[in-house]
Design a protein around this motif. Structure first.
Motif, PDB file in Angstrom:
ATOM      1  N   SER A 109       0.862  -1.182   0.000  1.00  0.00           N
ATOM      2  CA  SER A 109       0.000   0.000   0.000  1.00  0.00           C
ATOM      3  C   SER A 109       0.899   1.233   0.000  1.00  0.00           C
ATOM      4  CB  SER A 109      -0.935  -0.013   1.207  1.00  0.00           C
ATOM      5  OG  SER A 109      -0.167  -0.126   2.397  1.00  0.00           O
ATOM      6  N   ASN A 110       1.665   1.412  -1.078  1.00  0.00           N
ATOM      7  CA  ASN A 110       2.604   2.518  -1.163  1.00  0.00           C
ATOM      8  C   ASN A 110       2.001   3.745  -1.837  1.00  0.00           C
ATOM      9  OD1 ASN A 110       2.502   1.539  -3.733  1.00  0.00           O
ATOM     10  ND2 ASN A 110       4.650   0.906  -3.837  1.00  0.00           N
ATOM     11  N   GLY A 111       0.711   3.732  -2.096  1.00  0.00           N
ATOM     12  CA  GLY A 111       0.036   4.892  -2.642  1.00  0.00           C
ATOM     13  C   GLY A 111       0.090   5.004  -4.158  1.00  0.00           C
ATOM     14  N   ASN A 112       0.847   4.157  -4.828  1.00  0.00           N
ATOM     15  CA  ASN A 112       0.904   4.201  -6.288  1.00  0.00           C
ATOM     16  C   ASN A 112      -0.346   3.585  -6.883  1.00  0.00           C
ATOM     17  OD1 ASN A 112       3.437   5.304  -6.143  1.00  0.00           O
ATOM     18  ND2 ASN A 112       4.504   3.365  -6.469  1.00  0.00           N
ATOM     19  N   GLU A 113      -0.787   4.158  -7.994  1.00  0.00           N
ATOM     20  CA  GLU A 113      -1.943   3.591  -8.693  1.00  0.00           C
ATOM     21  C   GLU A 113      -1.500   2.325  -9.417  1.00  0.00           C
ATOM     22  OE1 GLU A 113      -4.830   5.000 -12.279  1.00  0.00           O
ATOM     23  OE2 GLU A 113      -4.333   6.469 -10.740  1.00  0.00           O
ATOM     24  N   PRO A 114      -2.275   1.227  -9.312  1.00  0.00           N
ATOM     25  CA  PRO A 114      -1.868  -0.018  -9.985  1.00  0.00           C
ATOM     26  C   PRO A 114      -1.878   0.152 -11.503  1.00  0.00           C
ATOM     27  CG  PRO A 114      -4.060  -0.240  -9.020  1.00  0.00           C
ATOM     28  CD  PRO A 114      -3.531   1.089  -8.605  1.00  0.00           C
ATOM     29  N   ARG A 115      -1.013  -0.611 -12.170  1.00  0.00           N
ATOM     30  CA  ARG A 115      -0.923  -0.552 -13.627  1.00  0.00           C
ATOM     31  C   ARG A 115      -2.162  -1.177 -14.255  1.00  0.00           C
ATOM     32  NH1 ARG A 115       4.878  -3.206 -14.475  1.00  0.00           N
ATOM     33  NH2 ARG A 115       3.994  -3.733 -16.474  1.00  0.00           N
ATOM     34  N   ASP A 116      -2.469  -0.716 -15.458  1.00  0.00           N
ATOM     35  CA  ASP A 116      -3.576  -1.274 -16.234  1.00  0.00           C
ATOM     36  C   ASP A 116      -3.094  -2.578 -16.854  1.00  0.00           C
ATOM     37  OD1 ASP A 116      -5.636  -1.902 -17.960  1.00  0.00           O
ATOM     38  OD2 ASP A 116      -5.176  -0.289 -19.374  1.00  0.00           O
ATOM     39  N   LEU A 117      -3.523  -3.701 -16.295  1.00  0.00           N
ATOM     40  CA  LEU A 117      -3.093  -5.014 -16.767  1.00  0.00           C
ATOM     41  C   LEU A 117      -4.128  -5.667 -17.679  1.00  0.00           C
ATOM     42  CD1 LEU A 117      -1.592  -6.393 -13.425  1.00  0.00           C
ATOM     43  CD2 LEU A 117      -0.372  -5.386 -15.364  1.00  0.00           C
ATOM     44  N   HIS A 118      -5.086  -4.885 -18.179  1.00  0.00           N
ATOM     45  CA  HIS A 118      -6.142  -5.452 -19.012  1.00  0.00           C
ATOM     46  C   HIS A 118      -5.642  -5.891 -20.384  1.00  0.00           C
ATOM     47  CE1 HIS A 118      -9.352  -4.795 -16.210  1.00  0.00           C
ATOM     48  NE2 HIS A 118      -8.974  -3.541 -16.057  1.00  0.00           N
ATOM     49  N   CYS A 119      -4.604  -5.254 -20.885  1.00  0.00           N
ATOM     50  CA  CYS A 119      -4.030  -5.653 -22.167  1.00  0.00           C
ATOM     51  C   CYS A 119      -2.517  -5.689 -22.023  1.00  0.00           C
ATOM     52  CB  CYS A 119      -4.431  -4.678 -23.273  1.00  0.00           C
ATOM     53  SG  CYS A 119      -3.821  -5.205 -24.900  1.00  0.00           S
ATOM     54  N   ILE A 120      -1.935  -6.810 -22.424  1.00  0.00           N
ATOM     55  CA  ILE A 120      -0.492  -6.990 -22.359  1.00  0.00           C
ATOM     56  C   ILE A 120      -0.033  -7.543 -23.701  1.00  0.00           C
ATOM     57  CG2 ILE A 120       1.395  -8.217 -21.209  1.00  0.00           C
ATOM     58  CD1 ILE A 120      -0.547  -8.464 -18.775  1.00  0.00           C
ATOM     59  N   LEU A 121       0.978  -6.916 -24.271  1.00  0.00           N
ATOM     60  CA  LEU A 121       1.557  -7.386 -25.518  1.00  0.00           C
ATOM     61  C   LEU A 121       2.933  -7.961 -25.252  1.00  0.00           C
ATOM     62  CD1 LEU A 121       0.795  -4.466 -28.004  1.00  0.00           C
ATOM     63  CD2 LEU A 121      -0.552  -6.536 -27.587  1.00  0.00           C
ATOM     64  N   VAL A 122       3.197  -9.109 -25.846  1.00  0.00           N
ATOM     65  CA  VAL A 122       4.538  -9.686 -25.836  1.00  0.00           C
ATOM     66  C   VAL A 122       5.123  -9.377 -27.203  1.00  0.00           C
ATOM     67  CG1 VAL A 122       5.914 -11.786 -25.638  1.00  0.00           C
ATOM     68  CG2 VAL A 122       3.841 -11.525 -24.256  1.00  0.00           C
ATOM     69  N   THR A 123       6.272  -8.700 -27.186  1.00  0.00           N
ATOM     70  CA  THR A 123       6.919  -8.335 -28.447  1.00  0.00           C
ATOM     71  C   THR A 123       8.173  -9.174 -28.650  1.00  0.00           C
ATOM     72  OG1 THR A 123       8.133  -6.554 -27.341  1.00  0.00           O
ATOM     73  CG2 THR A 123       6.057  -5.968 -28.423  1.00  0.00           C
ATOM     74  N   ASN A 124       8.568  -9.261 -29.885  1.00  0.00           N
ATOM     75  CA  ASN A 124       9.747 -10.030 -30.257  1.00  0.00           C
ATOM     76  C   ASN A 124      10.654  -9.113 -31.060  1.00  0.00           C
ATOM     77  OD1 ASN A 124      11.367 -12.240 -30.306  1.00  0.00           O
ATOM     78  ND2 ASN A 124      10.085 -13.439 -31.678  1.00  0.00           N
ATOM     79  N   PRO A 125      11.611  -8.484 -30.390  1.00  0.00           N
ATOM     80  CA  PRO A 125      12.462  -7.532 -31.105  1.00  0.00           C
ATOM     81  C   PRO A 125      13.320  -8.233 -32.162  1.00  0.00           C
ATOM     82  CG  PRO A 125      13.269  -7.897 -28.871  1.00  0.00           C
ATOM     83  CD  PRO A 125      11.971  -8.627 -28.999  1.00  0.00           C
ATOM     84  N   PRO A 126      13.532  -7.604 -33.310  1.00  0.00           N
ATOM     85  CA  PRO A 126      14.293  -8.248 -34.386  1.00  0.00           C
ATOM     86  C   PRO A 126      15.777  -8.406 -34.061  1.00  0.00           C
ATOM     87  CG  PRO A 126      13.719  -6.001 -34.987  1.00  0.00           C
ATOM     88  CD  PRO A 126      13.037  -6.297 -33.678  1.00  0.00           C
ATOM     89  N   VAL A 127      16.323  -7.542 -33.213  1.00  0.00           N
ATOM     90  CA  VAL A 127      17.746  -7.583 -32.907  1.00  0.00           C
ATOM     91  C   VAL A 127      18.099  -8.816 -32.083  1.00  0.00           C
ATOM     92  CG1 VAL A 127      19.637  -6.381 -31.752  1.00  0.00           C
ATOM     93  CG2 VAL A 127      17.926  -5.081 -33.021  1.00  0.00           C
ATOM     94  N   GLN A 128      17.378  -9.019 -30.982  1.00  0.00           N
ATOM     95  CA  GLN A 128      17.624 -10.180 -30.128  1.00  0.00           C
ATOM     96  C   GLN A 128      16.276 -10.835 -29.835  1.00  0.00           C
ATOM     97  OE1 GLN A 128      19.649  -9.268 -26.497  1.00  0.00           O
ATOM     98  NE2 GLN A 128      20.014 -11.392 -26.006  1.00  0.00           N
ATOM     99  N   PRO A 129      15.828 -11.764 -30.706  1.00  0.00           N
ATOM    100  CA  PRO A 129      14.506 -12.370 -30.545  1.00  0.00           C
ATOM    101  C   PRO A 129      14.352 -13.083 -29.203  1.00  0.00           C
ATOM    102  CG  PRO A 129      15.428 -12.914 -32.683  1.00  0.00           C
ATOM    103  CD  PRO A 129      16.508 -12.252 -31.892  1.00  0.00           C
ATOM    104  N   LEU A 130      13.142 -13.043 -28.706  1.00  0.00           N
ATOM    105  CA  LEU A 130      12.794 -13.702 -27.454  1.00  0.00           C
ATOM    106  C   LEU A 130      12.874 -15.208 -27.650  1.00  0.00           C
ATOM    107  CD1 LEU A 130      11.646 -13.224 -24.572  1.00  0.00           C
ATOM    108  CD2 LEU A 130       9.378 -13.332 -25.587  1.00  0.00           C
ATOM    109  N   GLN A 131      13.791 -15.855 -26.972  1.00  0.00           N
ATOM    110  CA  GLN A 131      13.953 -17.304 -27.046  1.00  0.00           C
ATOM    111  C   GLN A 131      13.376 -17.906 -25.767  1.00  0.00           C
ATOM    112  OE1 GLN A 131      15.115 -18.902 -29.744  1.00  0.00           O
ATOM    113  NE2 GLN A 131      15.356 -16.916 -30.728  1.00  0.00           N
TER     114      GLN A 131
END
Length: 160
Positions: A109-131
């Motif tokens: 309860s640190n007073g910060n507003e929680p993040r909007d977790l309703h939409c999450i994207l996983v990206t795969n950068p071309p330089v170092q692809p997510l393995q």
């Protein structure tokens, strides 16, 4: 209930649990590699600029969000965009578990507003692809779901 129904439902539940764990592993790995975009508006902006980098779109709600018309409209538009751009989509319930995975400090309860977790994207950068094996598992789950005419599969994340 027949034997086939009992055996079939048990294996389906086990498969869903396995896929849920794979999704959790993927989210943690992607966050470590800075391959996550979190939030409905942030996700929409990224998909508008660079849709080719997106490999998975996660739309998350709980029962209390089902009556949020604005959120459902956003989801409909995001799903349509993902379908047009061959981006895998998964609907997820279990917002509390998502918060535990991606934003462990939100439990304080640190007073910060929680993040909007309703939409999450996983990206795969071309330089170092997510393995990550979990990415392959979730992608296969999405593909199998499409073969069964379930275009937006649903997973439930369990609190721990």
């Amino acid at each position: 209930m027949t034997l086939e129904e009992v055996v079939g439902s048990s294996s389906t539940e086990k498969k869903m649990e396995t896929e849920s764990h794979a999704l959790e592993e993927l989210l943690v790995a992607a966050q470590r590699q800075d391959c996550l975009t979190v939030g409905v508006y942030e996700s929409a902006k990224l998909m508008n600029v660079d849709p080719d980098s997106v490999v998975l779109c996660i739309l998350a709600t709980d029962e209390e969000d089902e009556d949020d018309i604005a959120l459902q409209i956003h989801f409909t538009l995001l799903q349509a965009f993902c379908c047009d751009n061959d981006i895998n989509i998964v609907r997820v319930s279990g917002m509390r578990r998502l918060a535990q995975l991606l934003d462990p400090d939100s439990q304080d309860s640190n007073g910060n507003e929680p993040r909007d977790l309703h939409c999450i994207l996983v990206t795969n950068p071309p330089v170092q692809p997510l393995q990550c094996k979990a990415l392959q598992d979730v992608s296969n789950f999405c593909k199998e779901s499409r073969y069964r005419n379930q275009w937006v599969p649903i997973l439930e994340l369990q609190d721990r």
